[in-house]
Write a protein that holds these residues in place. Structure first.
Motif, short mmCIF file in Angstrom:
data_model
loop_
_atom_site.label_atom_id
_atom_site.label_comp_id
_atom_site.label_asym_id
_atom_site.label_seq_id
_atom_site.Cartn_x
_atom_site.Cartn_y
_atom_site.Cartn_z
N ALA A 54 -9.56 9.02 0.06
CA ALA A 54 -8.60 8.92 -1.03
C ALA A 54 -9.04 7.83 -2.00
O ALA A 54 -9.56 6.79 -1.59
N ALA A 55 -8.82 8.09 -3.27
CA ALA A 55 -9.18 7.11 -4.29
C ALA A 55 -8.21 5.93 -4.20
O ALA A 55 -7.05 6.11 -3.86
N PRO A 56 -8.67 4.72 -4.49
CA PRO A 56 -7.78 3.56 -4.43
C PRO A 56 -6.68 3.68 -5.50
O PRO A 56 -6.92 4.18 -6.60
N ILE A 57 -5.50 3.21 -5.16
CA ILE A 57 -4.36 3.29 -6.07
C ILE A 57 -4.29 1.99 -6.87
O ILE A 57 -4.30 0.89 -6.31
N THR A 58 -4.21 2.14 -8.19
CA THR A 58 -4.15 0.99 -9.08
C THR A 58 -2.78 0.34 -8.97
O THR A 58 -1.76 1.02 -8.87
N ALA A 59 -2.75 -0.99 -9.02
CA ALA A 59 -1.48 -1.72 -8.99
C ALA A 59 -0.64 -1.31 -10.19
O ALA A 59 -1.13 -1.16 -11.30
N GLY A 60 0.64 -1.07 -9.96
CA GLY A 60 1.55 -0.68 -11.04
C GLY A 60 1.59 0.81 -11.29
O GLY A 60 2.36 1.27 -12.12
N ALA A 61 0.79 1.59 -10.59
CA ALA A 61 0.80 3.05 -10.77
C ALA A 61 1.95 3.65 -9.98
O ALA A 61 2.32 3.17 -8.91
N GLN A 62 2.53 4.72 -10.52
CA GLN A 62 3.63 5.42 -9.86
C GLN A 62 3.06 6.57 -9.04
O GLN A 62 2.28 7.38 -9.56
N SER A 63 3.43 6.65 -7.77
CA SER A 63 2.93 7.71 -6.89
C SER A 63 3.82 8.94 -6.96
O SER A 63 5.05 8.82 -6.98
N VAL A 64 3.20 10.11 -7.01
CA VAL A 64 3.92 11.38 -6.91
C VAL A 64 3.60 11.93 -5.53
O VAL A 64 2.42 12.16 -5.21
N THR A 65 4.63 12.10 -4.70
CA THR A 65 4.42 12.52 -3.31
C THR A 65 4.86 13.95 -3.09
O THR A 65 5.64 14.51 -3.86
N ASN A 121 1.28 16.88 4.13
CA ASN A 121 2.53 16.66 4.85
C ASN A 121 3.55 16.10 3.88
O ASN A 121 3.20 15.63 2.79
N ALA A 122 4.81 16.10 4.27
CA ALA A 122 5.86 15.52 3.44
C ALA A 122 5.53 14.05 3.20
O ALA A 122 5.06 13.35 4.09
N ASN A 123 5.75 13.60 1.98
CA ASN A 123 5.53 12.21 1.54
C ASN A 123 4.05 11.80 1.42
O ASN A 123 3.78 10.62 1.22
N ASP A 124 3.12 12.73 1.53
CA ASP A 124 1.73 12.42 1.23
C ASP A 124 1.60 12.20 -0.28
O ASP A 124 2.23 12.91 -1.08
N ILE A 125 0.77 11.25 -0.68
CA ILE A 125 0.57 10.99 -2.11
C ILE A 125 -0.34 12.06 -2.68
O ILE A 125 -1.42 12.33 -2.17
N LEU A 126 0.13 12.70 -3.76
CA LEU A 126 -0.64 13.76 -4.42
C LEU A 126 -1.42 13.20 -5.61
O LEU A 126 -2.62 13.41 -5.71
N VAL A 127 -0.71 12.54 -6.52
CA VAL A 127 -1.34 11.92 -7.70
C VAL A 127 -0.64 10.60 -7.98
O VAL A 127 0.47 10.36 -7.52
N THR A 128 -1.30 9.77 -8.78
CA THR A 128 -0.66 8.54 -9.25
C THR A 128 -0.71 8.54 -10.78
O THR A 128 -1.65 9.04 -11.39
N ILE A 129 0.37 8.03 -11.37
CA ILE A 129 0.50 7.99 -12.84
C ILE A 129 0.70 6.54 -13.24
O ILE A 129 1.47 5.81 -12.62
#
Length: 130
Positions: A54-65, A121-129
């Protein structure tokens, strides 16, 4: 006396029955026959799919699960793409139904964590915005 062969739960019994007026109980003798040999079952083979990190998530990004477990049918966005609230991000198949996963807010796609055909699975991170 009459003789009958009776099969109960795979076991054959030879039964003798006396005719009218006899007070004697019938004799029951089980005939045990060996069960036919079943071919040995092959152990199931499992195919492991290599899952990209998985790509690292940038601080302040909103996760879509993922709201539920399912299979990703289509990914409609790429990293860096601007989106508006309500835009379709992912098509997720769950229980034979296609579910559209929408952008919760305006922004730019930071990372896409899944790919087409992936099981989630439920609550897996799909994308971050962001």
């Amino acid at each position: 006396m009459k003789k009958y062969n009776i099969k109960v739960n795979g076991t054959t019994y030879e039964v003798e029955v006396e005719e009218v007026g006899a007070a004697v109980t019938p004799a029951v003798t089980p005939i045990v026959r060996p069960a036919p040999a079943e071919p040995a079952a092959k152990p199931p083979t499992t195919v492991k799919k290599e899952v990209p990190a998985a790509a690292p998530i940038t601080a302040g990004a909103q996760s879509v699960t993922a709201p539920m477990p399912g299979t990703v049918l289509d990914v409609k966005v790429t990293a860096g793409q601007p989106v508006k609230a309500g835009d379709i991000l992912i098509i997720l198949e769950a229980m034979k139904m296609e579910n559209e996963i929408l952008a919760p807010a305006d922004g730019t796609i930071d990372t896409v964590q899944i790919s087409k055909g992936a099981s989630v699975n439920a609550n897996d991170i799909l994308v971050t915005i962001k």
